[in-house]
Scaffold this motif. Structure first.
Motif, PDB file in Angstrom:
ATOM      1  N   UNK A  63       0.778  -1.098  -0.022  1.00  0.00           N
ATOM      2  CA  UNK A  63       0.136  -0.157   0.024  1.00  0.00           C
ATOM      3  C   UNK A  63       0.810   1.302   0.051  1.00  0.00           C
ATOM      4  N   UNK A  64       0.415   2.318  -0.196  1.00  0.00           N
ATOM      5  CA  UNK A  64       1.049   3.703  -0.505  1.00  0.00           C
ATOM      6  C   UNK A  64       1.110   4.161   0.882  1.00  0.00           C
ATOM      7  N   UNK A  65       2.419   4.740   1.188  1.00  0.00           N
ATOM      8  CA  UNK A  65       2.561   5.309   2.573  1.00  0.00           C
ATOM      9  C   UNK A  65       2.284   6.938   2.306  1.00  0.00           C
ATOM     10  N   UNK A  66       1.260   7.132   3.388  1.00  0.00           N
ATOM     11  CA  UNK A  66       0.470   8.458   3.365  1.00  0.00           C
ATOM     12  C   UNK A  66       0.836   9.363   4.726  1.00  0.00           C
TER      13      UNK A  66
ATOM     14  N   UNK B  35      -9.120   2.061   3.775  1.00  0.00           N
ATOM     15  CA  UNK B  35      -7.903   2.915   4.433  1.00  0.00           C
ATOM     16  C   UNK B  35      -8.644   4.041   5.060  1.00  0.00           C
ATOM     17  N   UNK B  36      -9.523   4.766   4.335  1.00  0.00           N
ATOM     18  CA  UNK B  36     -10.279   5.900   5.067  1.00  0.00           C
ATOM     19  C   UNK B  36     -11.164   5.600   6.083  1.00  0.00           C
ATOM     20  N   UNK B  37     -11.540   4.364   6.323  1.00  0.00           N
ATOM     21  CA  UNK B  37     -12.911   3.961   7.148  1.00  0.00           C
ATOM     22  C   UNK B  37     -12.391   4.280   8.433  1.00  0.00           C
ATOM     23  N   UNK B  38     -11.131   4.180   9.089  1.00  0.00           N
ATOM     24  CA  UNK B  38     -10.975   4.439  10.371  1.00  0.00           C
ATOM     25  C   UNK B  38     -11.075   6.000  10.664  1.00  0.00           C
ATOM     26  N   UNK B  39     -10.636   6.880   9.809  1.00  0.00           N
ATOM     27  CA  UNK B  39     -10.816   8.206  10.186  1.00  0.00           C
ATOM     28  C   UNK B  39     -12.362   8.393   9.711  1.00  0.00           C
ATOM     29  N   UNK B  40     -13.284   8.050   8.947  1.00  0.00           N
ATOM     30  CA  UNK B  40     -14.498   8.365   8.842  1.00  0.00           C
ATOM     31  C   UNK B  40     -15.266   7.841   9.996  1.00  0.00           C
ATOM     32  N   UNK B  41     -14.783   6.764  10.633  1.00  0.00           N
ATOM     33  CA  UNK B  41     -15.646   6.385  11.757  1.00  0.00           C
ATOM     34  C   UNK B  41     -15.134   7.380  12.910  1.00  0.00           C
TER      35      UNK B  41
ATOM     36  N   UNK C  93      -1.499   8.576   9.180  1.00  0.00           N
ATOM     37  CA  UNK C  93      -0.236   8.057   8.736  1.00  0.00           C
ATOM     38  C   UNK C  93      -0.200   6.617   8.137  1.00  0.00           C
ATOM     39  N   UNK C  94       0.978   5.902   7.891  1.00  0.00           N
ATOM     40  CA  UNK C  94       0.816   4.591   7.197  1.00  0.00           C
ATOM     41  C   UNK C  94       0.231   4.724   5.983  1.00  0.00           C
ATOM     42  N   UNK C  95      -1.160   3.989   5.915  1.00  0.00           N
ATOM     43  CA  UNK C  95      -1.804   3.980   4.822  1.00  0.00           C
ATOM     44  C   UNK C  95      -3.053   4.988   5.063  1.00  0.00           C
ATOM     45  N   UNK C  96      -2.893   5.649   6.088  1.00  0.00           N
ATOM     46  CA  UNK C  96      -3.740   6.988   6.321  1.00  0.00           C
ATOM     47  C   UNK C  96      -4.758   6.294   7.419  1.00  0.00           C
ATOM     48  N   UNK C  97      -4.415   5.076   7.929  1.00  0.00           N
ATOM     49  CA  UNK C  97      -5.392   4.638   8.787  1.00  0.00           C
ATOM     50  C   UNK C  97      -4.969   4.375  10.210  1.00  0.00           C
ATOM     51  N   UNK C  98      -3.780   4.987  10.483  1.00  0.00           N
ATOM     52  CA  UNK C  98      -3.034   5.232  11.592  1.00  0.00           C
ATOM     53  C   UNK C  98      -3.226   6.829  12.271  1.00  0.00           C
ATOM     54  N   UNK C  99      -4.231   6.881  13.146  1.00  0.00           N
ATOM     55  CA  UNK C  99      -4.897   8.274  13.394  1.00  0.00           C
ATOM     56  C   UNK C  99      -3.954   8.897  14.753  1.00  0.00           C
ATOM     57  N   UNK C 100      -4.135  10.369  14.574  1.00  0.00           N
ATOM     58  CA  UNK C 100      -3.760  11.134  15.569  1.00  0.00           C
ATOM     59  C   UNK C 100      -4.795  12.273  15.619  1.00  0.00           C
TER      60      UNK C 100
END
Length: 268
Positions: free
Chosen positions: A26-29, A134-140, A148-155
């Motif tokens: 996956x792409x690193x974002x 990969x966007x579902x955790x942020x949307x949750x 970060x990572x694939x966009x799914x590690x959140x701060x």
């Protein structure tokens, strides 16, 4: 029968830096997510089986059997070990394949909604979200966050300047495949993400090659009084401007070309 209801807010990427590839391919974002107060809406009521119906201005062509909403529901049901169903009703107000997280936001809304409907531990929703998209955790979460990572590690992002900002979303009604845009990315790491205001969207150039109309939208937004921050969201084709005032945003919305979709909203 009682019907539960849950918003599926539109997602914006205030900045999106593509840093390379992760070991899993996956792409690193590095990205800053922000969410609007408007979007799709999902309703549910108890039923013996899982089923989905879709209405709204962008319902046409969407599958009611192969859909991220049902994927989320099935994953949550399995993770929680519940023997329950639900009748789900999606009102699709956001364009499809448009870079504002419509499908991911709908799936996240399903996770929140069914957690309540089925009376299960919310941690199950958090656990299954990354595998859905990969966007579902942020949307949750649906709050401003750095991914970060694939966009799914959140701060969480504590930036008081984001919430309440008038925003205008504009899409030239050209659907874009996320996979195709990433495939067209030039592979150059242009550096880390600091302040989102000085960031960039590294997918914009690739998206422009596939959908030149994005350039027309960005140019038009750039001519609008009070538009202090302009960018493409995600992999496109939706672009947005953050405005200094609600009145200036509304004035721009009133002159938006009729062949484009637009949404005047605020950031959460």
């Amino acid at each position: 029968m009682m019907k539960y209801s849950e918003p599926a807010p539109a997602k914006l990427n205030l900045a999106l830096h593509v840093r390379g590839k992760l070991p899993d391919g996956r792409h690193s974002l590095e990205t800053i997510f922000a969410f609007c107060i408007d979007g799709d809406r999902l309703e549910a009521e108890k039923a013996d089986e899982l089923n989905l119906s879709i209405s709204g201005p962008f319902a046409e062509g969407l599958s009611t059997t192969d859909n991220l909403v049902l994927d989320a529901a099935k994953a949550l049901k399995q993770a929680a070990g519940v023997d329950a169903g639900a009748s789900l009703y999606l009102t699709k107000k956001l364009p499809v394949a448009s870079g504002i997280g419509g499908g991911s936001a709908d799936a996240a809304a399903a996770l929140r909604l069914l957690t309540g409907l089925w009376g299960i531990d919310p941690r199950h929703a958090v656990d299954v979200a990354p595998a859905i998209g990969s966007d579902v955790p942020a949307c949750l979460l649906s709050l401003s966050a750095k991914g970060t990572e694939a966009g799914d590690k959140l701060e969480l992002v504590q930036d008081p300047s984001i919430s309440g900002t008038p925003a205008l979303l504009v899409n030239p009604l050209v659907p874009l495949s996320t996979g195709a845009v990433f495939a067209a990315w030039d592979g150059i790491d242009r550096g880390p993400l600091g302040d989102w205001r000085r960031g960039r969207n590294d997918l914009e150039a690739a998206a422009l090659t596939l959908a030149p109309d994005i350039g027309h939208v960005l140019d038009w937004l750039g001519t609008q009084p009070g538009a202090g921050f302009i960018r493409m969201s995600g992999s496109g084709a939706t672009c947005f401007a953050l405005f200094d005032s609600e009145a200036e945003r509304d004035a721009a919305a009133a002159t938006c070309p009729s062949n484009w979709w637009h949404l005047a909203t605020f950031l959460r």
